[in-house]
Design an enzyme around this catalytic site. Structure first.
Site, PDB file in Angstrom:
ATOM      1  N   ALA A 218       0.829  -1.217   0.000  1.00 17.40           N
ATOM      2  CA  ALA A 218       0.000   0.000   0.000  1.00 17.40           C
ATOM      3  C   ALA A 218       0.865   1.270   0.000  1.00 17.40           C
ATOM      4  CB  ALA A 218      -0.900   0.001   1.232  1.00 17.40           C
ATOM      5  N   PRO A 219       0.399   2.328  -0.654  1.00 20.06           N
ATOM      6  CA  PRO A 219      -0.890   2.450  -1.352  1.00 20.06           C
ATOM      7  C   PRO A 219      -0.949   1.810  -2.743  1.00 20.06           C
ATOM      8  CG  PRO A 219       0.321   4.515  -1.465  1.00 20.06           C
ATOM      9  CD  PRO A 219       1.139   3.602  -0.594  1.00 20.06           C
ATOM     10  N   GLY A 220       0.196   1.310  -3.265  1.00 19.30           N
ATOM     11  CA  GLY A 220       0.095   0.510  -4.485  1.00 19.30           C
ATOM     12  C   GLY A 220       0.922   0.982  -5.673  1.00 19.30           C
ATOM     13  N   GLY A 221       1.927   1.836  -5.428  1.00 23.67           N
ATOM     14  CA  GLY A 221       2.767   2.307  -6.538  1.00 23.67           C
ATOM     15  C   GLY A 221       3.496   1.160  -7.237  1.00 23.67           C
ATOM     16  N   ASP A 237      -0.899  -6.153   2.354  1.00 26.42           N
ATOM     17  CA  ASP A 237      -0.678  -4.992   3.235  1.00 26.42           C
ATOM     18  C   ASP A 237      -1.895  -4.827   4.134  1.00 26.42           C
ATOM     19  OD1 ASP A 237      -0.179  -2.273   4.302  1.00 26.42           O
ATOM     20  OD2 ASP A 237       1.284  -2.116   2.685  1.00 26.42           O
ATOM     21  N   ASP A 274       8.898  -3.396  -0.123  1.00 28.55           N
ATOM     22  CA  ASP A 274       9.314  -2.002   0.079  1.00 28.55           C
ATOM     23  C   ASP A 274       8.846  -1.527   1.454  1.00 28.55           C
ATOM     24  OD1 ASP A 274      10.183   0.622  -0.557  1.00 28.55           O
ATOM     25  OD2 ASP A 274       8.236   1.154  -1.400  1.00 28.55           O
ATOM     26  N   LYS A 304      16.276  -0.767   4.584  1.00 28.28           N
ATOM     27  CA  LYS A 304      16.430   0.454   5.379  1.00 28.28           C
ATOM     28  C   LYS A 304      17.822   0.463   5.996  1.00 28.28           C
ATOM     29  CE  LYS A 304      14.224   3.027   9.011  1.00 28.28           C
ATOM     30  NZ  LYS A 304      13.235   3.054  10.060  1.00 28.28           N
TER      31      LYS A 304
HETATM   32  C1  LIG Z   1       6.692   2.426   2.155  1.00 28.69           C
HETATM   33  S1  LIG Z   1       5.134   1.665   2.167  1.00 28.69           S
HETATM   34  C2  LIG Z   1       5.108   0.829   0.629  1.00 28.69           C
HETATM   35  C3  LIG Z   1       4.868   1.726  -0.570  1.00 28.69           C
HETATM   36  C4  LIG Z   1       4.590   0.938  -1.815  1.00 28.69           C
HETATM   37  N1  LIG Z   1       5.773   0.230  -2.295  1.00 28.69           N
HETATM   38  C5  LIG Z   1       4.055   1.803  -2.933  1.00 28.69           C
HETATM   39  O1  LIG Z   1       4.698   1.807  -4.014  1.00 28.69           O
HETATM   40  O2  LIG Z   1       3.011   2.436  -2.819  1.00 28.69           O
HETATM   41  C6  LIG Z   1       5.349   0.361   3.334  1.00 28.69           C
HETATM   42  C7  LIG Z   1       4.104  -0.459   3.576  1.00 28.69           C
HETATM   43  O3  LIG Z   1       4.467  -1.611   4.341  1.00 28.69           O
HETATM   44  C8  LIG Z   1       3.304  -1.998   5.043  1.00 28.69           C
HETATM   45  N2  LIG Z   1       3.586  -2.982   6.115  1.00 28.69           N
HETATM   46  C9  LIG Z   1       4.172  -2.766   7.313  1.00 28.69           C
HETATM   47  N3  LIG Z   1       4.201  -3.917   8.009  1.00 28.69           N
HETATM   48  C10 LIG Z   1       3.641  -4.892   7.255  1.00 28.69           C
HETATM   49  C11 LIG Z   1       3.405  -6.295   7.421  1.00 28.69           C
HETATM   50  N4  LIG Z   1       3.737  -6.937   8.536  1.00 28.69           N
HETATM   51  N5  LIG Z   1       2.824  -6.963   6.416  1.00 28.69           N
HETATM   52  C12 LIG Z   1       2.478  -6.323   5.262  1.00 28.69           C
HETATM   53  N6  LIG Z   1       2.689  -5.013   5.055  1.00 28.69           N
HETATM   54  C13 LIG Z   1       3.258  -4.300   6.032  1.00 28.69           C
HETATM   55  C14 LIG Z   1       2.772  -0.667   5.566  1.00 28.69           C
HETATM   56  O4  LIG Z   1       1.403  -0.787   5.909  1.00 28.69           O
HETATM   57  C15 LIG Z   1       3.021   0.263   4.383  1.00 28.69           C
HETATM   58  O5  LIG Z   1       1.870   0.410   3.591  1.00 28.69           O
END
Ligand SMILES: C[S@@+](CC[C@H](N)C(=O)[O-])C[C@H]1O[C@@H](n2cnc3c(N)ncnc32)[C@H](O)[C@@H]1O
Length: 348
Positions: A218-221, A237, A274, A304
């Protein structure tokens, strides 16, 4: 640039120049001297014992993680901060340079400057001024992209550093390695640029894959890019995906914690992640999902970087992923912040 040494400008993401300098030092031993042009980001390097050609060969082969861009310094000229004085300082030097003198080449002028250098002189006005100088040579075509030669300028308040090189010698053919993508209408997130840059930097072609797992989607890029490339995408997510992505027919979405999802073994040939978690936690979570990635499958993972421990974070994550995943490449992309991107392959 002297006959027996190389002077060049190196650039990294802000705050990671020391890591980039360390990468160069490891290649050439202690015989390299640095001077800041933009602290933490852009630096002048002087190598006594290697020519520019040797420097490029060694640096390019080493595929540095943090050094994003380099270009030679063929000369440094004094200027008073006006466009006229810049053109006067460079006119003869550029047209006499062997890359330009013969004519018939596509040439890009790339201009960067320090924060306080010549506030009234824009990079585009410098490019325009020098394009006029260059086109006195028959057949010189000023371009922005796909150049055969790049003239790189770095401007400080009183000095112009300039150098001419092949785009392939600069690690990136973007000015300072700053890759610019146009934001599309309705684009879900800027994070999409990170995966786009990873695809290009690692020489991948996502259209060649069939099914992807996007962990932390999320949000889905990232998911939207993979859907555009024609893949079936399973996105996980606990947070909500963008409504525009949600209605895509090739999407499967689990609105859950990735640790709570059951997947089919060997069902994906691409896994992307990500999440901005601590590296150790992220590695553990991904290890628990690797049964779903086919042997030989690709993983693209954002790592990270823990403050002040960038090289250590990379080493530990690489070690932790062995023996399931082998690191192919690691790169701090222009679109990465306090992180870098890993390209790994699942062992057979
Ligand atoms: C930086 S964002 C990802 C952005 C995404 N790559 C995009 O292009 O829109 C990181 C995401 O990791 C999710 N997240 C954190 N812990 C998680 C878990 N245990 N399982 C799945 N998703 C998780 C968060 O909810 C967040 O939406």
């Amino acid at each position: 640039m002297s006959e027996n040494g190389a002077v060049f400008i190196g650039t990294s993401n802000h705050g990671f120049a020391q890591q980039a300098q360390e990468e160069i030092r490891r290649l050439f031993g202690g015989a390299v001297k640095y001077q800041w042009l933009v602290p933490g980001e852009v630096f002048l390097a002087r190598l006594e014992e290697a020519s520019w050609e040797e420097t490029v060969r060694v640096v390019t082969e080493s595929e540095p993680v943090f050094l994003r861009h380099l270009h030679p310094v063929n000369g440094q000229e004094a200027w008073n901060g006006s466009l006229e004085s810049l053109v006067e300082a460079l006119r003869e030097k550029l047209v006499r340079h062997s890359a330009i003198a013969a004519g018939g080449e596509r040439v890009a002028v790339q201009v960067r400057k320090t924060e306080h250098a010549a506030p009234g002189v824009s990079p585009s006005s410098v490019k325009h001024g020098l394009d006029e100088v260059l086109t006195v040579k028959p057949g010189i075509v000023p371009v922005v992209r796909e150049a055969e030669w790049i003239i790189s300028l770095f401007l400080t308040e009183d000095l112009i550093y300039w150098g001419i090189s092949r785009p392939s010698d600069n690690l990136s053919d973007w000015p300072g390695g700053a890759v610019r993508y146009r934001k599309e209408e309705g684009q879900v997130s800027r994070a999409k640029f990170k995966l786009l840059e990873a695809e290009q930097t690692f020489g991948l072609d996502f259209t060649q894959y069939r099914a992807a797992l996007d962990v932390g989607a999320a949000p889905g890029g990232w998911t939207s890019l993979l859907l555009e490339r024609g893949l079936d995408v399973t996105a996980i997510d606990p947070a909500k995906l963008d409504p525009g992505v949600l209605k895509h027919p090739k999407l499967t979405y689990y609105q859950k914690n990735a640790g709570d999802v059951k997947l089919k073994p060997d069902s994906f040939d691409l896994l992307v992640c990500d999440m901005s978690w601590s590296p150790r936690q992220m590695v553990k979570l991904i290890q628990g999902l690797l049964y779903s990635l086919k042997p030989g499958g690709t993983a693209i993972i954002t790592l990270k970087l823990m403050h002040g421990k960038a090289l250590q974070s990379l080493r530990e994550a690489t070690e932790d992923f062995e023996p399931q995943l082998s690191l192919q490449k690691a790169k701090q992309l222009f679109h990465n912040r306090e992180e870098l991107t890993l390209f790994l392959v699942k062992n057979g």
